[in-house]
Design a protein around this motif. Structure first.
Motif, short mmCIF file in Angstrom:
data_model
loop_
_atom_site.label_atom_id
_atom_site.label_comp_id
_atom_site.label_asym_id
_atom_site.label_seq_id
_atom_site.Cartn_x
_atom_site.Cartn_y
_atom_site.Cartn_z
N TRP A 162 0.83 -1.20 0.00
CA TRP A 162 0.00 0.00 0.00
C TRP A 162 0.87 1.25 0.00
CZ3 TRP A 162 -4.92 -0.12 3.55
CH2 TRP A 162 -5.71 -1.23 3.23
N GLY A 163 1.93 1.23 0.80
CA GLY A 163 2.79 2.41 0.90
C GLY A 163 3.42 2.76 -0.43
N THR A 164 3.86 1.74 -1.19
CA THR A 164 4.46 2.01 -2.48
C THR A 164 3.42 2.52 -3.47
OG1 THR A 164 6.05 0.24 -2.07
CG2 THR A 164 5.87 1.03 -4.32
N GLN A 165 2.24 1.91 -3.47
CA GLN A 165 1.17 2.39 -4.35
C GLN A 165 0.78 3.83 -4.02
OE1 GLN A 165 -2.22 -0.24 -5.22
NE2 GLN A 165 -1.18 -1.81 -4.03
N LEU A 166 0.66 4.12 -2.72
CA LEU A 166 0.25 5.47 -2.33
C LEU A 166 1.36 6.48 -2.63
CD1 LEU A 166 -1.89 7.27 -1.10
CD2 LEU A 166 -1.02 6.67 1.18
N ALA A 167 2.61 6.09 -2.44
CA ALA A 167 3.72 6.98 -2.78
C ALA A 167 3.68 7.33 -4.27
CB ALA A 167 5.06 6.33 -2.42
N TRP A 168 3.42 6.34 -5.11
CA TRP A 168 3.32 6.59 -6.54
C TRP A 168 2.17 7.55 -6.84
CZ3 TRP A 168 6.00 5.51 -10.93
CH2 TRP A 168 5.33 5.70 -12.14
N THR A 169 1.02 7.30 -6.23
CA THR A 169 -0.15 8.14 -6.45
C THR A 169 0.13 9.59 -6.06
OG1 THR A 169 -1.70 6.31 -6.10
CG2 THR A 169 -2.56 8.53 -5.76
N LEU A 170 0.69 9.79 -4.88
CA LEU A 170 0.93 11.14 -4.39
C LEU A 170 2.03 11.85 -5.18
CD1 LEU A 170 0.76 10.40 -0.55
CD2 LEU A 170 -1.03 11.45 -1.97
N ALA A 171 3.09 11.11 -5.53
CA ALA A 171 4.21 11.72 -6.23
C ALA A 171 3.86 12.10 -7.67
CB ALA A 171 5.40 10.76 -6.23
N THR A 172 2.81 11.51 -8.20
CA THR A 172 2.40 11.84 -9.58
C THR A 172 1.15 12.72 -9.59
OG1 THR A 172 1.20 9.71 -9.67
CG2 THR A 172 3.43 9.78 -10.59
N GLY A 173 0.88 13.40 -8.49
CA GLY A 173 -0.19 14.39 -8.45
C GLY A 173 -1.53 13.88 -8.01
N GLY A 174 -1.59 12.64 -7.53
CA GLY A 174 -2.85 12.10 -7.05
C GLY A 174 -3.14 12.51 -5.62
N ARG A 175 -4.23 11.99 -5.09
CA ARG A 175 -4.72 12.44 -3.79
C ARG A 175 -5.22 11.25 -2.98
NH1 ARG A 175 -8.89 16.47 -5.14
NH2 ARG A 175 -7.20 17.99 -4.89
#
Length: 262
Positions: free
Chosen positions: A32-45
């Motif tokens: 989850w942490g890796t998925q969320l890091a990707w989401t946040l680092a690419t402008g997601g929320r």
């Protein structure tokens, strides 16, 4: 004094009994942490919500992401839906309490964002309605719950279900979980920044368990184990349009999509 010690011992015994099975369940948080890091680092929320004590914990999570956990870093977009009191009361007044989160998900959620819902029972109607809304806009759904199976665990993409019958123990381990999730996000951010910003091809939905550039090991994106509502997703959590070929149609909401209880 004896009564006080009895209450303390009883509570700690319940917590201790839940720790070993929780440890196995919590292994999925690295993914989850890796998925969320990707989401946040690419402008997601990240959108988060809960009721009562779970609302406080969801707000704690968003504060760690907008602020920081330990070391200084850029702020990331994370919204606790229950903390917007004017919207919350207006929606509750005009549409009913069951819609207080769903309408906000439709307003704020964008494809590939993450909705994290917290519930000790997994039965709250307003959270189940939020999942329905998330499906409409292409938002991924995760949940922290008490013991599974429960309705919320059944309809979310992935769930961390704390195996304890005591709601207090469940909430205490949810707090541990949100801190761990933020730790994994911070660990993964330097790695995901090295990756190209191209989404995985739509026709493929694979786990990323290899090595990132520079030879660094990346946490597995899909946690071990199986259960209702648990899917496996590509590096950014889904394939190119937010959903791969794991039960989703071409626009992310195919007819094979599992529905939510009313």
């Amino acid at each position: 004094m004896n009564d006080a010690m009895s209450a303390l011992d009883g509570h700690l015994s319940g917590l201790a009994a839940a720790l070993l099975p929780y440890r196995r369940t919590a292994e999925r948080l690295a993914g989850w942490g890796t998925q969320l890091a990707w989401t946040l680092a690419t402008g997601g929320r990240l959108l988060a919500a809960g009721n009562g004590g779970s609302a406080a914990e969801a707000q704690h999570l968003t504060a760690e992401l907008v602020g920081k956990l330990r070391d200084d870093r850029e702020p990331y977009s994370a919204i606790a839906l229950h903390a917007e009191t004017s919207s919350l009361t207006a929606i509750g007044n005009d549409y009913g309490y069951d819609e207080i989160f769903a309408r906000q998900v439709r307003a704020h959620g964008r494809e590939n964002d993450v909705l994290l819902l917290m519930s000790t029972s997994g039965t709250s109607t307003n959270l189940l309605r939020a999942v329905e809304a998330a499906r409409e806009v292409g938002v991924r759904c995760w949940a922290f719950t008490g013991p599974a199976p429960n309705p919320l665990a059944e309809v979310c993409d992935d769930v961390l279900a704390v195996p304890s019958p005591d709601s207090q123990v469940v909430q205490e381990l949810h707090l541990v979980s949100l801190h761990l999730l933020c730790e994994y996000v911070d660990e993964a951010l330097p790695l995901v920044r090295q990756l190209p910003r191209t989404a995985a091809p739509r026709q493929r939905s694979v786990e990323f368990t290899g090595r990132l550039p520079g030879g660094a090991d990346a946490p597995a994106l899909a946690a071990a184990g199986s259960g209702p509502g648990i899917n496996r997703h590509a590096l950014n959590g889904h394939a190119a349009n937010g959903h791969g070929a794991n039960g989703h149609g071409p626009n992310g909401h195919g007819s094979s999509r599992r529905g939510c209880p009313s």
